[in-house]
Design an enzyme around this catalytic site. Sequence first.
Site, PDB file in Angstrom:
ATOM      1  N   TRP A  80       1.005  -1.024  -0.128  1.00  0.00           N
ATOM      2  CA  TRP A  80      -0.094   0.008   0.038  1.00  0.00           C
ATOM      3  C   TRP A  80       0.840   1.187  -0.049  1.00  0.00           C
ATOM      4  CZ3 TRP A  80      -0.362   3.827   3.700  1.00  0.00           C
ATOM      5  CH2 TRP A  80      -1.401   4.837   3.395  1.00  0.00           C
ATOM      6  N   ASP A 139     -15.560  12.156  -2.494  1.00  0.00           N
ATOM      7  CA  ASP A 139     -14.830  10.823  -2.222  1.00  0.00           C
ATOM      8  C   ASP A 139     -15.889  10.331  -0.952  1.00  0.00           C
ATOM      9  OD1 ASP A 139     -12.462   8.995  -1.154  1.00  0.00           O
ATOM     10  OD2 ASP A 139     -12.219   9.735  -3.224  1.00  0.00           O
ATOM     11  N   ASP A 140     -15.145   9.546  -0.234  1.00  0.00           N
ATOM     12  CA  ASP A 140     -15.751   8.616   0.877  1.00  0.00           C
ATOM     13  C   ASP A 140     -16.478   9.618   2.051  1.00  0.00           C
ATOM     14  OD1 ASP A 140     -16.363   6.710   2.532  1.00  0.00           O
ATOM     15  OD2 ASP A 140     -14.637   5.924   2.761  1.00  0.00           O
ATOM     16  N   ARG A 165      -9.880  -2.957   7.966  1.00  0.00           N
ATOM     17  CA  ARG A 165     -10.448  -1.476   8.143  1.00  0.00           C
ATOM     18  C   ARG A 165     -12.056  -1.604   8.405  1.00  0.00           C
ATOM     19  NH1 ARG A 165     -11.556   3.047   3.379  1.00  0.00           N
ATOM     20  NH2 ARG A 165     -10.689   4.694   4.179  1.00  0.00           N
ATOM     21  N   LYS A 212     -15.915   6.652  -8.950  1.00  0.00           N
ATOM     22  CA  LYS A 212     -14.529   6.198  -8.342  1.00  0.00           C
ATOM     23  C   LYS A 212     -15.014   4.982  -7.901  1.00  0.00           C
ATOM     24  CE  LYS A 212     -10.769   7.063  -5.484  1.00  0.00           C
ATOM     25  NZ  LYS A 212     -10.192   8.156  -4.167  1.00  0.00           N
ATOM     26  N   ASP A 224     -14.187   1.977  -5.619  1.00  0.00           N
ATOM     27  CA  ASP A 224     -12.827   1.757  -4.534  1.00  0.00           C
ATOM     28  C   ASP A 224     -13.156   0.236  -3.949  1.00  0.00           C
ATOM     29  OD1 ASP A 224     -10.780   2.006  -2.963  1.00  0.00           O
ATOM     30  OD2 ASP A 224     -11.301   3.930  -1.775  1.00  0.00           O
ATOM     31  N   ASP A 258      -2.363   5.561  -3.258  1.00  0.00           N
ATOM     32  CA  ASP A 258      -2.803   6.679  -2.139  1.00  0.00           C
ATOM     33  C   ASP A 258      -1.633   7.548  -1.708  1.00  0.00           C
ATOM     34  OD1 ASP A 258      -5.380   5.625  -2.175  1.00  0.00           O
ATOM     35  OD2 ASP A 258      -5.283   4.900  -0.223  1.00  0.00           O
TER      36      ASP A 258
HETATM   37  C1  DGJ Z   1      -8.766   4.467  -0.513  1.00  0.00           C
HETATM   38  C2  DGJ Z   1      -8.642   5.425  -1.720  1.00  0.00           C
HETATM   39  O1  DGJ Z   1      -7.417   4.863  -2.238  1.00  0.00           O
HETATM   40  C3  DGJ Z   1      -8.634   6.649  -1.574  1.00  0.00           C
HETATM   41  O2  DGJ Z   1      -8.309   7.376  -2.260  1.00  0.00           O
HETATM   42  C4  DGJ Z   1      -9.890   7.166  -0.879  1.00  0.00           C
HETATM   43  O3  DGJ Z   1     -11.074   7.060  -1.669  1.00  0.00           O
HETATM   44  C5  DGJ Z   1     -10.238   6.149   0.301  1.00  0.00           C
HETATM   45  N1  DGJ Z   1     -10.117   4.941   0.268  1.00  0.00           N
HETATM   46  C6  DGJ Z   1     -11.386   6.531   1.132  1.00  0.00           C
HETATM   47  O4  DGJ Z   1     -11.752   5.839   1.861  1.00  0.00           O
END
Ligand code: DGJ
Length: 721
Positions: A188, A355-356, A432, A465, A467, A537
């Site tokens: 990661w 985003d989230d 997570r 997006k 994820d 990330d």
């Molecule tokens: C992981 C993604 O890679 C990030 O860019 C972001 O969207 C977070 N998750 C949100 O939880």
Amino acid sequence: MGIFVNEAQGRFHLQSKRMSYVIQIADGLPLHVYWGKKLRSESNLQGLMIGMPEGAGLDRLPQEYPQYGSGDFRNPAYQVQLADGTRITELRYITYRLLPGKPALEGLPAVYAETDDEAQTLELELSDAYSGLKAVLRYTVYEELDAVVRSTVLVNEGGRVLQLKRAFSASVDFQSGDYELIYLSGAWAREGVINRRPLRQGGTKIDSKRGVSSHQLNPFAALVRPDATETSGEVFGFSLVYSGGFEAEAELDAFGSTRFGIGLNSFDFSWQLNPGDAFQTPEAVMVFSSEGLGEMSRTYHRLYRTRLCRGKYRDAERPILVNNWEATYFNFDTEKLMAIANEASRLGIELFVLDDGWFGKRDSDNCSLGDWVEDRRKLPGGLADLAGRIKELGLKFGLWVEPEMVSPDSDLYREHPDWCLHVPGRRRTEARWQLVLDLTRKEVREYIVSTLSGIFSTVPVSYVKWDMNRNLTEIGSAELPPERQGETAHRYVLGLYEMLDRLTASFPDILFESCSSGGGRFDPGMLYYMPQTWTSDNTDAVERLKIQYGTSLVYPVSAIGAHVSAVPNHQVGRMTPLEFRGDVAMSGNFGYELDLTRFTDEEREAVKRQVNEYKQVRRLVQQGELYRLKSPFEGNETAWMFVSADRREAVVYYFRVMAEPNPARSILRLAGLEPGLDYVVQGKDGLETCLGGDRLMQAGLPLEFKQSDYESGFFKLKAAD
Ligand code: DGJ
């Protein structure tokens, strides 16, 4: 060019613009006799198995789809268990078929042909008379795009059940051991690390047992000659079009031959084939280059950009986006988002991505996945209202989702605790604070598709997006019978593909971007559905030099999401100038991921310039040919350039990470230009000079850096009329 068949001698010659691949049928076995630079004609192909001892056993024979158990002690391409528990099969050549173009793969992503004349397919049919197992080895050769694509279909034509225990997509026996293995590793926030190691007797294996292609090892490997470099030498690339667990192994045997196999991970895999059933493996895309890694990459880029990615965004310029993740994390409301969006529209940014954190009661990452209902505390007017207001600013609206997951603290989980992957009586490992939904189950897929379809058809969403933030554990499905539990991981991926097929077909105007905690599922399988991926990330510009360089070994720049983020950087704490961050991100699919409202006036002007600059070069960056000039893995400087197909335009980016006292002169030799053309070269300072393509590539350009850390610059080149 195409596929030449010599029936009398049992030989198949697959020929593309620069490559030949030759198969010889001998004693009922398809043997691998050549793969490399294009061979001219049929008369060249006699006696390719030079030096093979008379009557050599299976262990010495170079094969196309080897078995185990009858004298070949190397890694087999497949293994099947019969109803009587035995595991011996002997596939023998039966017949062949030639097909125009390239057939689609049932339920799996695949590269495609737009017309029947750009590719041709050979099918070799093999059969084991005793068990009724049939194998169809499929080879498609792309003539102009210069690749061979292989997959295998295993069919049970017998009367009793068969269990597949291993089913590779491709296996190649090289008649030499003089190779090194190149592959991409990571973790990661540390994706795209280029590894290179010599082969020694024994096996060198890369794999993923994580249910996803993974951050740790990408489903790609290349065998290269020891003298191969970025610009010269022989390279044999293998890239698997698959998003789940995979394995690839290079095995150097006692006789100096190398077997390379790639496919689904056979660890923890089984698949029941009832009489009449067929199993289609994912496909492996094989690229040969005699001009080093750079040429291999460009071949993959062309093929993946134009014949793997699909939809209206395949050839379109991608919008410059701002994403609120690193700006706000979970802590936002409509007012904050609108402030960022307002600023974005003033700066010329084209897409705002939420985003989230917009759904359920998600104030942190420990809840609400599965409950895809907007959080009215943060968004009192709801998503549609927010998206509408953003549209009024002239921006497109994008939305983050993580549909494959469920939080134990969610209404969905309380209602359907058996909808996640799990093994009865065992604990459910959380990562997570989340569990993975069981995509092998139809009702789970229906729930996801109908929930997302509801959102995408009521909210004006232009970008999604997608994820996926954890790997698979307790890989079992409540739906599958005991003898099919070993199918769960692959069925999960097939279930994912089925959903993606439906959603991308229903919403053709949405630009989908895949993400798995950054590059945890950066693979060709996902690119078939979603033409771009969030690369990592890690948004630190220095780190990104390596991550983007490594990722570009296989994947086109149009797929490589790259954002300017705030300093100190959130992953490594590094302070880098805005200019350096901009030049790194502009070398990919460009965007911002920071609070735009915090810019000083000076920064705002600089960002306006970057946005404007990117709009001018983005077609070149996203669709041009990539030439890597200096590697961040080898020194303090990095450089790459993007050249138009007609070679009349180019843009070069260069970087120096740390200042050096009394530095040596730095010269950058360009590549990919037309030696006979003159180019107007414009530096970042706007000054122009006219120089020949030969001079630029042979003598190069001096790079000038200010004496400070994190320096960068660019040149734009245009052929003089
Ligand atoms: C992981 C993604 O890679 C990030 O860019 C972001 O969207 C977070 N998750 C949100 O939880």
